[in-house]
Design a protein around this motif. Structure first.
Motif, PDB file in Angstrom:
ATOM      1  N   ASP A 146       0.739  -1.058   0.087  1.00  0.00           N
ATOM      2  CA  ASP A 146      -0.058   0.139  -0.115  1.00  0.00           C
ATOM      3  C   ASP A 146       0.853   1.330  -0.006  1.00  0.00           C
ATOM      4  O   ASP A 146       0.180   2.421   0.071  1.00  0.00           O
ATOM      5  N   PHE A 147       2.113   1.314  -0.039  1.00  0.00           N
ATOM      6  CA  PHE A 147       2.972   2.343   0.067  1.00  0.00           C
ATOM      7  C   PHE A 147       2.914   3.111  -1.437  1.00  0.00           C
ATOM      8  O   PHE A 147       2.892   4.287  -1.183  1.00  0.00           O
ATOM      9  N   GLN A 158      11.069  -4.264   1.229  1.00  0.00           N
ATOM     10  CA  GLN A 158       9.579  -4.251   1.378  1.00  0.00           C
ATOM     11  C   GLN A 158       9.029  -3.164   0.193  1.00  0.00           C
ATOM     12  O   GLN A 158       7.924  -3.405  -0.020  1.00  0.00           O
ATOM     13  N   TYR A 159       9.957  -2.119  -0.109  1.00  0.00           N
ATOM     14  CA  TYR A 159       9.878  -1.259  -0.998  1.00  0.00           C
ATOM     15  C   TYR A 159       9.979  -1.841  -2.325  1.00  0.00           C
ATOM     16  O   TYR A 159       9.418  -1.585  -3.401  1.00  0.00           O
TER      17      TYR A 159
END
Length: 380
Positions: free
Chosen positions: A191-192, A265-266
């Motif tokens: 959701d970033f 994670q990104y």
């Protein structure tokens, strides 16, 4: 067997990350490891059987002339540490620890001194200033004295042979490792990113060599496209890059995210990895992006990217080069970077083919396989 691993600090960087993996691995193989540092900055946490030794507690901002003048004294201190603990094999990471460790040969010629050279020295020190000239002089004089130099790319080895008089029989190439299992276990930060945009990501120190200005200016050329750029990393050019973003009115398109010890994670959630370096040794971050199934656009800089992407082309190649894993572009070419981004955005089939090919290629750099090479060198 007792071995010393010597690096300036464990600040965020590729060499530091490798040391954080190598120390516990060698200990698991029953080697008695002495980790030697010069600064207590630590971005990587790992368990070790022995507390680190500090030759000094210097600051990264220390005057360059003072750094140079202290090298003989630090070499003697390192010799004393090795002698006191009966350590006969040492491996150093990064240039200054390399100079210091080689100088210990003048106190004990029987000691095995290994240098792990992580950069392309001709390009790293090619800026025609006093610091570069001093480093080039010291590399030419000191590196040939080492018993073995481990380079992390074939391009770096060729550079040392051609430009620094290092005998080829003293060189051995071990590629950088990537911990596939560790990265695979990390959840994507889904959701970033705003999926209404094509989200570019880059990871690296904010310094002159990484040339983040190229990425920022390329995004400025794409103002009519829905593109965003996220740059992870810290460094001395942070304020300068922030000013450039402001001057180009890109505050809503380009974001400096700072250093994050878990960029994966990104990486897993972004659309494309972009890399703009002028020079490299063997960029770990390309391996990490590939492990996250992220297609690549990279400058064809000396050295590493063309080896990682299996592109047998010269560094002065002037066009966009297509590989199975992404695109290589000429160094410092805003227009070609812009064109490459547009191509990746518009060619769904090629983009999907790159993603499908990445997982197989990354197995060649699997952590255990690479770290075992270091162990075999120490055991020889």
């Amino acid at each position: 067997m007792k071995v010393a691993i010597f690096i300036y600090s464990l600040a965020g960087g590729g060499a530091e990350r490798i040391v954080s993996q190598l120390v516990p691995y060698l200990e698991s193989k029953e080697l008695d490891v002495y980790l030697v540092l010069m600064n207590n900055t630590c971005a990587y946490s790992f368990t070790t059987k022995r507390e680190p030794f500090f030759l000094e507690h210097s600051k990264p901002t220390e005057n360059g002339i003072l750094k140079l003048l202290k090298i003989p004294l630090l070499a003697y201190k390192y010799h004393v540490l090795l002698k006191k603990n009966n350590i006969e094999k040492s491996i150093s990471f990064l240039t200054r620890p390399g100079f210091i460790s080689v100088l210990t040969k003048f106190f004990n010629k029987q000691r095995t001194i290994i240098i792990s050279e992580r950069s392309n020295s001709s390009n790293q020190y090619g800026y025609k200033n006093l610091q570069s000239w001093i480093n080039i002089f010291l590399i030419k004089k000191l590196y040939p004295i080492a018993d073995l130099i481990i380079t992390n790319s074939k391009g770096n080895a060729e550079d040392l042979i051609s430009n620094f008089n290092v005998p080829s029989h003293k060189l051995f190439t071990v590629y950088n490792p990537v911990s596939i299992k560790t990265i695979d276990a990390i959840e994507s930060k889904k959701d970033f990113f705003d999926k209404n945009f094509f989200n570019l990501i880059s990871v690296g120190r904010l310094d002159k060599g990484k040339n983040h200005q190229l990425l920022i200016r390329s995004v400025e050329k794409l103002k009519d496209k829905k593109v965003r750029l996220y740059i992870f990393g810290d460094g001395e050019l942070k304020n300068e890059l922030q000013r450039l973003i402001g001057n180009l009115r890109l505050e809503k398109s380009v974001f400096l995210m700072g250093f994050d010890s878990n960029p994966y994670q990104y990486l897993k959630a972004a659309d494309l990895f972009v890399f703009s370096s002028n020079h490299e040794g063997f960029p770990n971050v390309l391996l990490e992006a590939m492990t996250c199934s992220l297609p690549i656009i990279s400058t064809n800089c000396p050295s590493g990217p063309n080896e990682i992407l299996e592109a047998e082309i010269e560094y002065d190649f002037k066009e966009i080069f297509f590989t199975k894993y992404g695109l290589l572009i000429p160094r410092n070419d805003e227009q070609k970077m812009t064109e490459a981004i547009v191509y990746m955005m518009g060619n769904v089939t090629y983009y999907a083919d790159c993603k499908a090919s990445l997982k197989k290629r990354i197995l060649d750099f699997e952590n255990e396989k690479i770290l075992e090479n270091f162990y075999n060198i120490f055991s020889a």
